[in-house]
Design an enzyme around this catalytic site. Structure first.
Site, PDB file in Angstrom:
ATOM      1  N   GLY A 153       0.752  -1.290   0.074  1.00 38.24           N
ATOM      2  CA  GLY A 153       0.321  -0.150   0.114  1.00 38.24           C
ATOM      3  C   GLY A 153       0.975   1.219  -0.121  1.00 38.24           C
ATOM      4  O   GLY A 153       2.050   1.212   0.160  1.00 38.24           O
ATOM      5  N   CYS A 154       0.124   2.516  -0.245  1.00 40.15           N
ATOM      6  CA  CYS A 154       0.934   3.736  -0.562  1.00 40.15           C
ATOM      7  C   CYS A 154       1.432   4.110   0.914  1.00 40.15           C
ATOM      8  O   CYS A 154       2.833   4.306   1.010  1.00 40.15           O
ATOM      9  CB  CYS A 154       0.029   4.844  -0.972  1.00 40.15           C
ATOM     10  SG  CYS A 154      -1.511   5.065  -0.166  1.00 40.15           S
ATOM     11  N   TYR A 155       0.939   3.939   1.860  1.00 41.04           N
ATOM     12  CA  TYR A 155       1.295   4.434   3.374  1.00 41.04           C
ATOM     13  C   TYR A 155       2.518   3.376   3.608  1.00 41.04           C
ATOM     14  O   TYR A 155       3.461   3.967   4.262  1.00 41.04           O
ATOM     15  CB  TYR A 155       0.292   4.520   4.243  1.00 41.04           C
ATOM     16  CG  TYR A 155      -0.623   5.626   4.327  1.00 41.04           C
ATOM     17  CD1 TYR A 155      -0.187   6.977   4.502  1.00 41.04           C
ATOM     18  CD2 TYR A 155      -1.948   5.314   4.400  1.00 41.04           C
ATOM     19  CE1 TYR A 155      -1.158   8.061   4.417  1.00 41.04           C
ATOM     20  CE2 TYR A 155      -2.835   6.569   4.213  1.00 41.04           C
ATOM     21  CZ  TYR A 155      -2.610   7.884   4.548  1.00 41.04           C
ATOM     22  OH  TYR A 155      -3.208   8.839   4.435  1.00 41.04           O
TER      23      TYR A 155
END
Length: 336
Positions: A153-155
């Site tokens: 995921g991006c985070y």
């Protein structure tokens, strides 16, 4: 040429994937697909994403027969909901495709993780065990042999890229958990209209306090607990993470710098700031993660930035594909 299929193509990440694949010299974009009941089915892709007019003018097809679609592809990118990816992955793997899943459906190998954080029981635990977590800078050897790559995921991407060199070199005092405060633009919520991510309604606000699904993903792959607090900001795209850590006694700024340079000097999509810290404007529209830090005594602050749709999603997925098939790691991502 790798015949390449993108499912979930009408969303923001799907558009970025299509742009990368369309200009990739080793791939052929053979299909852009959405769920059979999507209102985008049957439309021209460039009508949905006008920035790609004249570049990607393919029709958006409904995915009515996954088995038939699988026969036409060597590579499949799933930019789909978690539950959808959960069901589609076995079909495409059985057909011999290499699958890059951008959902969370195969990222964490813990039995109780999916019911608690995603609301469904994982029915493909054997495949879950085979999935390679595609944090590209740290998993190259595994990615090269994988049939299923679970793109982070991006985070988690920006958080792990910031922390892993410090953990690998045992520079942190983990009696104080690293504290990750990260803010994302509204595109992270996807293209589907919702009041909570409507640009005019968004104010800077934290969400998912102590309950966000990315916290256990980050902790599982770092091998240590963290406190993770995401925020939604009133800007379109990008993520900025400010991470506060405690250093072991005697650790110097020079040691921290050395750890980062040792980890990333040969990694073209991570850029290090030796002076100052990065800002969002440096990464929006770019496939990089930028990292900088400051030290005061035993306290360390690391700042990481990335475009949530690119290094946090589409660019990392294509980077993983390049690694998997032995291409230049930045092929189609950067000018060659």
């Amino acid at each position: 040429m790798l015949k390449t299929l993108i499912i979930g193509a009408s969303g923001y990440t799907g558009a970025e994937l299509a742009a990368y694949i369309q200009r990739h010299p080793q791939t052929e974009l053979t299909g852009l697909m959405v769920s059979a009941n999507s209102t985008d089915a049957g439309k021209c892709f460039s009508d949905l994403h006008p920035q790609l007019k004249g570049l990607v003018d393919l029709p958006v097809e409904p995915l009515t027969d996954p088995q038939a679609a699988a026969q036409k592809a060597d590579v499949v990118f799933l930019a789909t909901a978690h539950e959808v990816s959960h069901d589609l992955v076995p079909i495409f793997l059985a057909a011999g495709c290499v699958v890059f899943d951008l959902s969370g459906a195969y990222r964490v190998q813990q039995d109780d993780f999916y019911p608690q954080y995603y609301g469904f029981e994982h029915k493909h635990t054997a495949l879950l065990a085979q999935a390679v977590y595609g944090l590209a800078e740290w998993a190259g050897d595994k990615i090269r042999k994988a049939q299923l790559i679970a793109v982070p995921g991006c985070y988690p991407t920006v958080s792990q890229l910031a922390l892993k060199p410090l953990l690998e070199n045992e520079l942190l005092d983990l009696t104080q958990w690293p504290v990750i405060n990260a803010t994302s633009g509204v595109s992270g919520a996807g293209r589907k209209a919702a009041l909570g991510s409507n640009f005019c309604e968004v104010s800077l606000q934290p969400y998912g306090l102590f309950t966000h699904r990315h916290q256990p993903e980050i902790a599982a792959h770092l091998g240590t607990q963290v406190i993770f607090t995401p925020h939604l900001g009133s800007f379109k795209r990008g993520i900025l993470a400010t991470i506060t850590c405690k250093l072991k006694s005697g650790v110097t700024a020079a040691q921290i710098s050395e750890a980062f340079h040792q980890a990333y000097d040969d990694k073209p999509l991570v850029r290090l700031y030796d002076k100052g810290v990065p800002a969002l404007k440096g990464v929006v529209g770019q496939p990089f993660c930028d990292l900088g830090f400051a030290v005061q005594g035993e306290h360390l602050i690391v700042v990481g930035t990335e475009d949530n749709l690119l290094k946090g999603a589409a660019a990392q997925a294509v980077q993983c594909m390049n690694i998997r098939f032995g291409f230049n790691e930045t092929l189609s991502l950067l000018p060659q």
